[in-house]
Design an enzyme around this catalytic site. Structure first.
Site, mmCIF file in Angstrom:
data_model
loop_
_atom_site.group_PDB
_atom_site.id
_atom_site.type_symbol
_atom_site.label_atom_id
_atom_site.label_comp_id
_atom_site.label_asym_id
_atom_site.label_seq_id
_atom_site.Cartn_x
_atom_site.Cartn_y
_atom_site.Cartn_z
ATOM 1 N N ASP A 43 0.903 -1.179 -0.049
ATOM 2 C CA ASP A 43 -0.109 0.192 -0.016
ATOM 3 C C ASP A 43 0.894 1.286 0.101
ATOM 4 O OD1 ASP A 43 -3.331 0.272 0.824
ATOM 5 O OD2 ASP A 43 -1.854 2.129 0.824
ATOM 6 N N ASP A 78 3.969 2.275 -4.855
ATOM 7 C CA ASP A 78 3.225 2.879 -5.939
ATOM 8 C C ASP A 78 3.085 1.721 -7.248
ATOM 9 O OD1 ASP A 78 1.549 3.746 -8.127
ATOM 10 O OD2 ASP A 78 2.566 5.430 -8.476
ATOM 11 N N TYR A 170 -12.548 6.266 -14.364
ATOM 12 C CA TYR A 170 -12.706 5.011 -13.389
ATOM 13 C C TYR A 170 -13.445 4.177 -14.157
ATOM 14 C CZ TYR A 170 -13.834 2.842 -9.047
ATOM 15 O OH TYR A 170 -14.149 2.049 -8.030
ATOM 16 N N LYS A 174 -11.856 0.379 -15.009
ATOM 17 C CA LYS A 174 -12.728 -0.969 -14.438
ATOM 18 C C LYS A 174 -12.937 -1.862 -15.424
ATOM 19 C CE LYS A 174 -12.053 -0.241 -9.864
ATOM 20 N NZ LYS A 174 -10.929 -0.958 -9.099
HETATM 21 N N1 LIG Z 1 -15.906 0.801 -1.558
HETATM 22 C C1 LIG Z 1 -16.573 0.449 -2.750
HETATM 23 O O1 LIG Z 1 -17.810 0.485 -2.385
HETATM 24 C C2 LIG Z 1 -16.172 0.149 -3.853
HETATM 25 C C3 LIG Z 1 -17.034 0.093 -5.122
HETATM 26 C C4 LIG Z 1 -16.617 -0.241 -6.183
HETATM 27 C C5 LIG Z 1 -15.308 -0.671 -6.291
HETATM 28 N N2 LIG Z 1 -14.280 -0.538 -5.543
HETATM 29 C C6 LIG Z 1 -12.687 -0.852 -5.636
HETATM 30 O O2 LIG Z 1 -12.418 -1.646 -4.593
HETATM 31 C C7 LIG Z 1 -11.130 -1.306 -4.280
HETATM 32 C C8 LIG Z 1 -10.696 -0.901 -2.914
HETATM 33 O O3 LIG Z 1 -11.718 0.450 -2.619
HETATM 34 P P1 LIG Z 1 -11.660 0.876 -1.103
HETATM 35 O O4 LIG Z 1 -12.958 1.427 -0.955
HETATM 36 O O5 LIG Z 1 -11.156 -0.158 -0.269
HETATM 37 O O6 LIG Z 1 -10.791 2.144 -1.227
HETATM 38 P P2 LIG Z 1 -9.842 2.657 0.160
HETATM 39 O O7 LIG Z 1 -9.640 4.086 -0.630
HETATM 40 O O8 LIG Z 1 -10.520 2.599 1.474
HETATM 41 O O9 LIG Z 1 -8.533 2.090 -0.031
HETATM 42 C C9 LIG Z 1 -7.719 1.949 -1.318
HETATM 43 C C10 LIG Z 1 -6.149 1.787 -0.911
HETATM 44 O O10 LIG Z 1 -5.427 1.896 -2.042
HETATM 45 C C11 LIG Z 1 -4.182 2.473 -1.817
HETATM 46 N N3 LIG Z 1 -3.561 2.976 -3.105
HETATM 47 C C12 LIG Z 1 -3.919 3.905 -3.745
HETATM 48 N N4 LIG Z 1 -3.003 4.215 -4.992
HETATM 49 C C13 LIG Z 1 -2.200 3.225 -4.640
HETATM 50 C C14 LIG Z 1 -0.973 2.963 -5.508
HETATM 51 N N5 LIG Z 1 -0.682 3.777 -6.613
HETATM 52 N N6 LIG Z 1 -0.118 1.965 -4.787
HETATM 53 C C15 LIG Z 1 -0.218 1.283 -3.921
HETATM 54 N N7 LIG Z 1 -1.416 1.408 -3.148
HETATM 55 C C16 LIG Z 1 -2.525 2.466 -3.475
HETATM 56 C C17 LIG Z 1 -4.419 3.377 -0.804
HETATM 57 O O11 LIG Z 1 -3.581 4.208 -0.157
HETATM 58 C C18 LIG Z 1 -5.552 2.825 0.132
HETATM 59 O O12 LIG Z 1 -4.927 2.232 1.130
HETATM 60 C C19 LIG Z 1 -10.849 -0.265 -5.540
HETATM 61 O O13 LIG Z 1 -10.259 -0.830 -6.550
HETATM 62 C C20 LIG Z 1 -12.019 0.292 -5.636
HETATM 63 O O14 LIG Z 1 -12.153 1.037 -6.946
HETATM 64 C C21 LIG Z 1 -14.785 -0.027 -4.138
#
Ligand SMILES: NC(=O)c1ccc[n+]([C@@H]2O[C@H](COP(=O)([O-])OP(=O)(O)OC[C@H]3O[C@@H](n4cnc5c(N)ncnc54)[C@H](O)[C@@H]3O)[C@@H](O)[C@H]2O)c1
Length: 307
Positions: A43, A78, A170, A174
Site C-alpha cells: 500500500d 506505488d 474510473y 474498471k
Molecule cells: N468501496 C466501494 O464501495 C467500492 C465500490 C466499487 C469498487 N471498489 C474498488 O475496490 C477497491 C478498494 O476500494 P476501497 O473502497 O477499499 O478504497 P480505499 O480508498 O479505502 O483503499 C484503497 C487503498 O489503495 C491504496 N492505493 C491507492 N493508490 C495506490 C498505489 N498507486 N499503490 C499502492 N496503493 C495504492 C490507498 O493508499 C488505500 O489504502 C478499489 O479498487 C475500488 O475501486 C470499491
C-alpha cells in the site's frame, strides 16, 4: 481476526494484496492471514486522489497481523510502477519461496465531468487501476506458471458495465481490468492459474465520496471471505468470472455477448440500415441512462409546478 471458521483454509499460501492498508484490501489481508496465509501488504498510503504517500498505512496492517499471530511484510510503493510490482513478487519469493495469490485492490478516484477532465486525471486513474493490476499480474503469473498453480484476483466496480456520469476515467479503467483479467484467465488456464474479478460495494472512504444513493451497501469485512475462497484450493475450477460482493449478497456477472443480428448479402448501405436496424437489431437499454432520464423528468416536473 475472524473466528475459527477461517483457520487452516489458506495454510501455507503466500498472498500479495495491493491496497491492503485500508478499506477492502485491509479486510482481505486480515482474513487471509487468519486463514493461515503469509501476507505481503502492499500500500502506497495515499489520499483518495493518490496524494501524500506514507509507509505508515502498510506498516500498521503488518503490525495488526503480527499482533494476531500472523506473518506479514509491508511494501509501501506505488503499484502502478512495474518495478514496484516486480519487487512485491520478488519479496514474496525471496521471503517465503513462492507466491500463490495476488489480489489487486489498490485504487484512487478523480471525479470530473468528461468535458472538464484533465490529461492527468485520465492518466492517473488508468495508471493506478489498470497498470497497477498488470504490474502485479505479469511477474506473479511468470512464477505461478512455473509452480503450476496460483490465483489472480482483480477489483472492478459495477461501473465497468453500467458506465458512470462523472467518472469516465474510473469506468474505463474498471472495464479494462475485467477484460484484462478474463484474458489472463484464458492465457493461464493450461498452467493451473485462475483469474477472477470482484466488484465490491462496501462502506469505505472511497464509497463515502461517491455521490449516489446505493441501494446495496455492506462492509469491507463482507467482501473478504469470497476473496479467501477464490484464493483457496477449493476454488480451482473457477476462472474468468466477475462476482459482485456486497453485504450478504454474492452475484456472478454474465459473459457479454451479441444478442441480436441482421444480415445482408454483401455490404449494408446506410439507407438499408436506416430501414431495418430499429425493427430488427434495435438497441439495448442503458440502465443508468434510463434512470438519469427519470431523474431529469422528475426535476423538470418539480420545477414546472414550483415555477
Ligand atoms: N468501496 C466501494 O464501495 C467500492 C465500490 C466499487 C469498487 N471498489 C474498488 O475496490 C477497491 C478498494 O476500494 P476501497 O473502497 O477499499 O478504497 P480505499 O480508498 O479505502 O483503499 C484503497 C487503498 O489503495 C491504496 N492505493 C491507492 N493508490 C495506490 C498505489 N498507486 N499503490 C499502492 N496503493 C495504492 C490507498 O493508499 C488505500 O489504502 C478499489 O479498487 C475500488 O475501486 C470499491
Amino acid at each position: 481476526m475472524k473466528g475459527n471458521e477461517l483457520v487452516g483454509y489458506l495454510d501455507g499460501k503466500v498472498v500479495a494484496i495491493t491496497g491492503a492498508g485500508r478499506g477492502i484490501g485491509r479486510a482481505v489481508a486480515l482474513d487471509a492471514a487468519a486463514a493461515g496465509a503469509k501476507i505481503l501488504v502492499a500500500d502506497y498510503g495515499v489520499g483518495m486522489a493518490g496524494e501524500e504517500p506514507t509507509s505508515d498505512v502498510a506498516d500498521a496492517v503488518v503490525k495488526e497481523i503480527d499482533q494476531l499471530g500472523g506473518e506479514a511484510i509491508a511494501v509501501a510503493g506505488d503499484v502502478s510502477d512495474t518495478a514496484v510490482g516486480q519487487k512485491i513478487v520478488d519479496t514474496c519469493v525471496e521471503s517465503w519461496g513462492r507466491i500463490d495469490g495476488v489480489v489487486c485492490v489498490a485504487g484512487i478516484l478523480r471525479e470530473r465531468m468528461l468535458f472538464n477532465m484533465s490529461d492527468e486525471e485520465w492518466d492517473d486513474v488508468i495508471r493506478v487501476h489498470l497498470r497497477g493490476t498488470f504490474s502485479l499480474f505479469r511477474p506473479a503469473s511468470a512464477v505461478m506458471r512455473k509452480q503450476g498453480s496460483g490465483s489472480l484476483i482483480s477489483f472492478t466496480s459495477g461501473v465497468w458495465a453500467l458506465g458512470s456520469v462523472a467518472q469516465a476515467n474510473y469506468a474505463a479503467a474498471k472495464a479494462g481490468i475485467v477484460t484484462f483479467t478474463r484474458s489472463a484467465a484464458l492465457g493461464l488456464n493450461k498452467y493451473g492459474v485462475t483469474a477472477n474479478v470482484i466488484a465490491p460495494v462496501a462502506r469505505t472512504r472511497m464509497s463515502a465520496n461517491v455521490p449516489q444513493d446505493l441501494a446495496e451497501m455492506g462492509d469491507p469485512e463482507d467482501v473478504a471471505p469470497m476473496v479467501v475462497y477464490l484464493l483457496s484450493d477449493k476454488a480451482r475450477h473457477i476462472t474468468g468470472q466477475v462476482y459482485t460482493v456486497v453485504g450478504g449478497k454474492i452475484a456472478v456477472w454474465c459473459q457479454p455477448e451479441e444478442v441480436r443480428a441482421m444480415y445482408t448479402d454483401g455490404r449494408w448501405t446506410p439507407e438499408e440500415i436506416e430501414a431495418h436496424l430499429d425493427s430488427t437489431v434495435g438497441t439495448e437499454e442503458m440502465p443508468l441512462l434510463a434512470k438519469i432520464k427519470e431523474y431529469e423528468a422528475a426535476a423538470a416536473a418539480k420545477k414546472a409546478t414550483e415555477g
